[in-house]
Enzyme design. Structure first.
Site, PDB file in Angstrom:
ATOM      1  N   ASP A 117       1.362   0.710  11.193  1.00 40.44           N
ATOM      2  CA  ASP A 117       1.725   1.773  12.142  1.00 40.44           C
ATOM      3  C   ASP A 117       2.058   3.067  11.383  1.00 40.44           C
ATOM      4  OD1 ASP A 117       2.214   3.172  14.455  1.00 40.44           O
ATOM      5  OD2 ASP A 117       4.108   2.171  14.933  1.00 40.44           O
ATOM      6  N   LEU A 138      -4.214   8.728  11.911  1.00 39.54           N
ATOM      7  CA  LEU A 138      -4.761   9.678  10.936  1.00 39.54           C
ATOM      8  C   LEU A 138      -4.585  11.126  11.396  1.00 39.54           C
ATOM      9  CD1 LEU A 138      -8.033   7.848   9.761  1.00 39.54           C
ATOM     10  CD2 LEU A 138      -5.832   7.997   8.578  1.00 39.54           C
ATOM     11  N   ASN A 179      -4.508   8.663  19.759  1.00 38.47           N
ATOM     12  CA  ASN A 179      -3.600   9.692  20.304  1.00 38.47           C
ATOM     13  C   ASN A 179      -3.628  10.969  19.465  1.00 38.47           C
ATOM     14  OD1 ASN A 179      -2.280   8.386  18.180  1.00 38.47           O
ATOM     15  ND2 ASN A 179      -0.248   8.648  19.076  1.00 38.47           N
TER      16      ASN A 179
HETATM   17 ZN    ZN Z   1       2.626   2.227  19.250  1.00 35.54          ZN
END
Ligand code: ZN
Length: 439
Positions: free
Chosen positions: A313, A68, A99
């Site tokens: 993903d 996001l 991340n």
């Molecule tokens: Zn990954």
């Protein structure tokens, strides 16, 4: 008393072994009653009705692998735009990767994401915390604090858990809180500075390759550590046939391993590096698109039950970041708004899997692995409902997407199957205006 009647749809609910035309009455955010449709009993107590005739009524879809980008990279996506994309894609819940900038390695960041999700008030958002502080691969993050704040799993996604010892500790600590460790499997020495699958097409274009073994080697390490610790490892975005073999081997030994595949890895191959557009940065992702034997292995794994989950993903990047040489472009594509159509078109209409298996892959299993509510339309369950339109003929339009980023290789594709409406906690949060639901 807020109520809603979802009339006449084909209710597909593997958790209660249901596949039948039924009316679903929702009251105060929960499934109040399921009943055989009757003439004359047409309305909810306060009159709100959705006519789902001809559509599938499924437990809300859960995407357990989404970026996001907030906090820190709001030019790519925000919690608000990402959850708008999620509900338009039929997802009632998403789990978001840590991340961000700063990394979600402490309660402050987790709480910030949850606050943004509450403000957006669209899909449910389940944050995933980092394994290591700053995702630096050195010290373990405060796993208990992350769990307490609302994280449902831990991962260093974007990169693998750096060392076997750190992974061992991650599995042990996460296990204490009943959380899985989600692993981005990649041996970074073997990946090197590769940008595409190591094979014929990358060689022809002069692109540096990443072999499938860069993924499977790490999966084997992690399965061994899951056995050692009794912890749960979930292999993210599996792409290589060797990794699927590793997962099957682990499962046959009783290791607690589950895995996911993305739509792009079961639809596309590395031929896309050359055609229709050579060096298209919208086919650059990590792990890379692999060769036909790998793609076919993913389809076989989806069909035979070896694969547990389909996850997108979803990795939004700004147009300017992708509009550079292939070598320099960031890895990743968006996925939330194309996943359901790709699943229908390739897997269901393609005769690869059954309807109930699709619902297991997109709803039942991700909810179970993350131990979050959902995955069932039993009476009393939260009224998270995805109404899907198997016969909708739709053309993918990146320009029309809710996501802030448009980096999809599927722009212009004609696909059969899509989303009619999305309901979260009894609230209709998305309606496809191409379909008449007589609301
Ligand atoms: Zn990954």
């Amino acid at each position: 008393m807020a109520s809603l009647l979802i009339k006449g749809g084909r209710v597909i609910d593997p958790a209660t072994k249901t596949d039948a035309v039924m009316d679903l009455l929702v009251v105060d955010g929960r499934i109040a009653e399921r009943r055989v449709p009757e003439k004359g009993r047409g309305a909810a107590p306060d009159g709100r009705v959705i006519d789902a005739t001809g559509h599938w009524v499924c437990p809300g879809l859960v995407d357990m692998h989404v970026h996001l980008r907030e906090p820190g990279q709001e030019h790519k996506e925000t919690v608000a735009t990402g959850t708008a994309a999620a509900v338009a894609g039929g997802f009632t819940a998403v789990a978001c990767m840590p991340n961000t900038s700063p990394v979600n390695d402490n309660a402050g960041v987790t709480e910030y994401i949850l606050k943004k999700a509450a403000e957006a008030n669209l899909a449910r958002v389940y944050p995933i915390g980092a394994v290591s502080r700053g995702q630096a691969g050195e010290q373990l993050a405060e796993i208990g604090e992350l769990h307490q704040a609302g994280c449902v799993a831990i991962t260093d996604d974007g990169r693998p858990v750096a060392t076997a010892m750190l992974m061992r500790r991650a599995l042990e600590y996460a296990g204490m809180f009943g959380m899985p460790v989600i692993e981005h499997c990649e041996d970074q020495t073997l990946k090197g500075d590769g940008v595409a699958h190591e094979g014929f097409h990358a060689s022809a274009l002069g692109l540096r390759g990443i072999p499938g073994q860069a993924e499977s080697i790490m999966a084997l390490r992690d399965i061994a550590l899951a056995e050692l610790t009794g912890g749960v490892v979930h292999i993210a975005h599996m792409s290589a046939r060797q990794t699927l073999d590793a997962v099957r081997w682990g499962k046959s030994r009783g290791a607690r391993v589950t895995c996911e595949v993305t739509p792009h890895h079961f639809v596309l191959t590395d031929e896309m590096l050359r055609a229709p557009i050579a060096y298209d940065t919208n086919v650059k992702m990590n792990p890379p698109l692999r060769e036909t034997a790998d793609r076919d292995a993913m389809l076989a794994g989806l069909a035979d039950g070896s694969v547990d989950v389909i996850a997108t993903d979803h990795a939004p990047h700004h147009y300017d970041e992708k509009r550079v040489e292939f070598d320099h472009a960031p890895f990743g594509i968006t996925g939330l708004e194309t996943a359901v159509s790709l699943c229908f078109d390739r897997l269901v209409h393609g005769g690869i899997i059954s309807l109930s298996r699709l619902v297991e892959l997109l709803s039942v299993n991700p909810a179970r692995i993350l131990r979050v509510p959902g995955g069932s339309l039993a009476e009393g369950a939260p009224a998270d409902v995805s109404i899907l339109a198997p016969e909708l003929h739709a053309t993918v339009s990146a320009a029309m997407m809710r996501s802030k980023s448009k980096n999809t290789p599927f722009d212009g594709w004609k696909l059969r199957g899509g989303v009619a409406a999305t309901i979260v906690g009894g609230r209709t949060v998305y309606v496809n205006d191409a379909i008449d639901l007589k609301i």
